[in-house]
Scaffold this motif. Structure first.
Motif, PDB file in Angstrom:
ATOM      1  N   LYS A 185       0.685  -1.423  -0.043  1.00  8.59           N
ATOM      2  CA  LYS A 185      -0.175   0.059  -0.227  1.00  8.59           C
ATOM      3  C   LYS A 185       0.980   1.183   0.007  1.00  8.59           C
ATOM      4  CE  LYS A 185      -4.089  -1.866   0.058  1.00  8.59           C
ATOM      5  NZ  LYS A 185      -5.118  -1.760  -0.888  1.00  8.59           N
ATOM      6  N   ASN A 186       2.107   1.138   0.366  1.00  8.07           N
ATOM      7  CA  ASN A 186       3.047   2.317   0.499  1.00  8.07           C
ATOM      8  C   ASN A 186       3.543   2.593  -0.917  1.00  8.07           C
ATOM      9  OD1 ASN A 186       4.479  -0.085   0.864  1.00  8.07           O
ATOM     10  ND2 ASN A 186       6.340   1.184   1.486  1.00  8.07           N
ATOM     11  N   ASN A 210       6.142  14.511   3.465  1.00  7.26           N
ATOM     12  CA  ASN A 210       6.478  13.211   3.636  1.00  7.26           C
ATOM     13  C   ASN A 210       7.994  12.923   3.133  1.00  7.26           C
ATOM     14  OD1 ASN A 210       3.801  11.895   3.778  1.00  7.26           O
ATOM     15  ND2 ASN A 210       3.224  12.800   1.975  1.00  7.26           N
ATOM     16  N   GLU A 211       8.482  12.006   3.491  1.00  8.14           N
ATOM     17  CA  GLU A 211      10.068  11.227   3.223  1.00  8.14           C
ATOM     18  C   GLU A 211       9.970  10.644   2.021  1.00  8.14           C
ATOM     19  OE1 GLU A 211      12.973  12.462   4.813  1.00  8.14           O
ATOM     20  OE2 GLU A 211      11.660  14.064   5.696  1.00  8.14           O
ATOM     21  N   LEU A 212       9.546  11.047   0.844  1.00 10.64           N
ATOM     22  CA  LEU A 212       9.400  10.288  -0.389  1.00 10.64           C
ATOM     23  C   LEU A 212      10.473   9.470  -0.790  1.00 10.64           C
ATOM     24  CD1 LEU A 212       7.168  12.699  -2.203  1.00 10.64           C
ATOM     25  CD2 LEU A 212       6.502  10.489  -1.606  1.00 10.64           C
ATOM     26  N   VAL A 213      10.482   8.267  -1.443  1.00 11.49           N
ATOM     27  CA  VAL A 213      11.545   7.744  -2.123  1.00 11.49           C
ATOM     28  C   VAL A 213      10.814   7.394  -3.476  1.00 11.49           C
ATOM     29  CG1 VAL A 213      12.719   5.643  -2.177  1.00 11.49           C
ATOM     30  CG2 VAL A 213      12.498   6.929   0.026  1.00 11.49           C
ATOM     31  N   ILE A 243      15.612  -2.360   2.783  1.00 13.15           N
ATOM     32  CA  ILE A 243      16.229  -1.328   3.243  1.00 13.15           C
ATOM     33  C   ILE A 243      14.934   0.066   3.218  1.00 13.15           C
ATOM     34  CG2 ILE A 243      18.188  -1.592   1.932  1.00 13.15           C
ATOM     35  CD1 ILE A 243      17.300   0.436  -0.263  1.00 13.15           C
ATOM     36  N   LEU A 244      13.758  -0.311   2.745  1.00 17.83           N
ATOM     37  CA  LEU A 244      12.851   0.629   3.113  1.00 17.83           C
ATOM     38  C   LEU A 244      11.581   0.016   4.083  1.00 17.83           C
ATOM     39  CD1 LEU A 244      12.448   1.832  -0.563  1.00 17.83           C
ATOM     40  CD2 LEU A 244      13.564   3.044   1.297  1.00 17.83           C
ATOM     41  N   THR A 245      11.113   0.809   4.818  1.00 14.14           N
ATOM     42  CA  THR A 245      10.254   0.208   5.898  1.00 14.14           C
ATOM     43  C   THR A 245       8.712   0.451   5.064  1.00 14.14           C
ATOM     44  OG1 THR A 245       9.406   2.596   6.660  1.00 14.14           O
ATOM     45  CG2 THR A 245      11.253   1.420   7.752  1.00 14.14           C
ATOM     46  N   PRO A 246       7.741  -0.276   5.386  1.00 11.47           N
ATOM     47  CA  PRO A 246       6.396  -0.232   4.950  1.00 11.47           C
ATOM     48  C   PRO A 246       5.973   1.058   5.251  1.00 11.47           C
ATOM     49  CG  PRO A 246       6.499  -2.238   6.111  1.00 11.47           C
ATOM     50  CD  PRO A 246       7.778  -1.601   6.512  1.00 11.47           C
ATOM     51  N   GLU A 247       6.402   1.894   6.110  1.00 13.60           N
ATOM     52  CA  GLU A 247       5.720   3.257   6.169  1.00 13.60           C
ATOM     53  C   GLU A 247       6.318   4.219   5.223  1.00 13.60           C
ATOM     54  OE1 GLU A 247       7.337   1.578   8.929  1.00 13.60           O
ATOM     55  OE2 GLU A 247       5.362   0.624   9.346  1.00 13.60           O
ATOM     56  N   THR A 248       7.205   3.900   4.518  1.00 11.64           N
ATOM     57  CA  THR A 248       7.886   4.731   3.459  1.00 11.64           C
ATOM     58  C   THR A 248       7.272   5.035   2.381  1.00 11.64           C
ATOM     59  OG1 THR A 248      10.222   3.975   4.315  1.00 11.64           O
ATOM     60  CG2 THR A 248      10.018   5.091   2.134  1.00 11.64           C
ATOM     61  N   PRO A 249       6.678   6.318   2.062  1.00 11.95           N
ATOM     62  CA  PRO A 249       6.007   6.516   0.943  1.00 11.95           C
ATOM     63  C   PRO A 249       6.870   6.277  -0.374  1.00 11.95           C
ATOM     64  CG  PRO A 249       6.468   8.477   1.806  1.00 11.95           C
ATOM     65  CD  PRO A 249       6.771   7.480   3.006  1.00 11.95           C
ATOM     66  N   PHE A 258      -1.203  10.725   0.691  1.00 17.06           N
ATOM     67  CA  PHE A 258      -0.383   9.447   1.421  1.00 17.06           C
ATOM     68  C   PHE A 258      -0.798   9.709   2.734  1.00 17.06           C
ATOM     69  CE2 PHE A 258       2.859   7.325   3.549  1.00 17.06           C
ATOM     70  CZ  PHE A 258       2.892   6.058   2.868  1.00 17.06           C
ATOM     71  N   ALA A 259      -1.516   8.709   3.290  1.00 17.24           N
ATOM     72  CA  ALA A 259      -1.912   8.834   4.540  1.00 17.24           C
ATOM     73  C   ALA A 259      -2.104   7.626   5.216  1.00 17.24           C
ATOM     74  CB  ALA A 259      -3.170   9.723   4.967  1.00 17.24           C
ATOM     75  N   ASN A 260      -1.885   7.358   6.571  1.00 14.98           N
ATOM     76  CA  ASN A 260      -1.739   6.211   7.283  1.00 14.98           C
ATOM     77  C   ASN A 260      -0.863   4.795   6.363  1.00 14.98           C
ATOM     78  OD1 ASN A 260      -3.360   7.191   9.397  1.00 14.98           O
ATOM     79  ND2 ASN A 260      -5.246   6.971   7.842  1.00 14.98           N
ATOM     80  N   ASN A 261       0.359   5.379   5.867  1.00 17.46           N
ATOM     81  CA  ASN A 261       1.232   4.501   5.266  1.00 17.46           C
ATOM     82  C   ASN A 261       0.352   3.931   3.770  1.00 17.46           C
ATOM     83  OD1 ASN A 261       2.703   4.978   7.269  1.00 17.46           O
ATOM     84  ND2 ASN A 261       2.003   3.217   8.418  1.00 17.46           N
ATOM     85  N   GLU A 262      -0.445   4.770   2.976  1.00 15.62           N
ATOM     86  CA  GLU A 262      -1.237   4.210   2.104  1.00 15.62           C
ATOM     87  C   GLU A 262      -1.538   5.266   1.019  1.00 15.62           C
ATOM     88  OE1 GLU A 262      -5.511   1.838   1.283  1.00 15.62           O
ATOM     89  OE2 GLU A 262      -4.738   1.912   3.277  1.00 15.62           O
ATOM     90  N   TRP A 263      -1.362   4.951  -0.102  1.00 16.14           N
ATOM     91  CA  TRP A 263      -1.437   5.964  -1.266  1.00 16.14           C
ATOM     92  C   TRP A 263      -3.288   5.974  -1.715  1.00 16.14           C
ATOM     93  CZ3 TRP A 263       1.600   9.414  -2.880  1.00 16.14           C
ATOM     94  CH2 TRP A 263       3.024   9.302  -2.806  1.00 16.14           C
TER      95      TRP A 263
END
Length: 181
Positions: free
Chosen positions: A6-7, A35-38, A107-113, A172-177
């Motif tokens: 979902k992220n 957000n800390e976008l990647v 390397i990326l968490t599920p919270e990372t957008p 992007f809210a609650n770790n979801e687009w």
């Protein structure tokens, strides 16, 4: 079992020069301050990489590089200039995308957008949002793109300057687009 991410927001297109990177940049500019976008730009085409790219992982089947240069006109430079905190450029054939995905899962968490410019990843994940872009009046759409279009959460057009869908409609809210109502 479905691989739900979902992220991750995937952007694909019906061909080259349909505005995928431009739309990603507009979305980054819209959300970067919150957000800390990647960003992950994926290409199935292999070519010599710019010396400014930092090779993170390289095998015979794929290359993962990190963009560290905000100057320049390559797509990865543009994504970085737009405000993405980190930008990765990947060269991989579609059948090796699960290995690439596995690397990023470490390397990326599920919270990372994450915004990824890749159609091929849609074969392996169910993203938070899947956007499909077509160039206005383009009727020469490849069968694979038509298939992706059926999976897309939003299919929209680019007229060479603007889109008939705008980045401010995405959140992007609650770790979801999501697309705003």
């Amino acid at each position: 079992m479905r691989n739900i991410k979902k992220n991750i927001l995937l952007i694909a297109g019906t061909g080259r020069n349909v505005g995928k990177t431009l739309f990603a940049c507009r979305l980054i500019e819209e959300l970067a301050c919150k957000n800390e976008l990647v960003c992950i730009k994926v290409s199935p085409h292999f070519h010599e990489l710019s010396k400014e790219l930092e090779i993170i992982r390289e095998t015979e089947d794929f290359i993962i590089a990190k963009e560290n240069n905000k100057k320049g006109s390559k797509d990865s430079n543009r994504l970085f200039q737009a405000g993405s905190k980190k930008v990765y450029y990947v060269q991989a054939k579609d059948d090796h995308l699960p290995e690439v995905l596995s690397y990023f899962e470490k390397i990326l968490t599920p919270e990372t957008p994450v915004i990824s410019e890749s159609g091929g990843l849609r074969d392996f994940i169910e993203p938070g949002l899947f956007l499909m872009i077509n160039k206005k009046n383009n009727n020469d759409i490849k069968p694979r793109a038509i298939g992706y279009g059926k999976l897309a959460d939003k299919w929209f057009e680019f007229n060479g300057e603007n889109f008939n869908f705008t980045a401010d409609k995405i959140t992007f809210a609650n770790n979801e687009w999501k697309i705003k109502n």
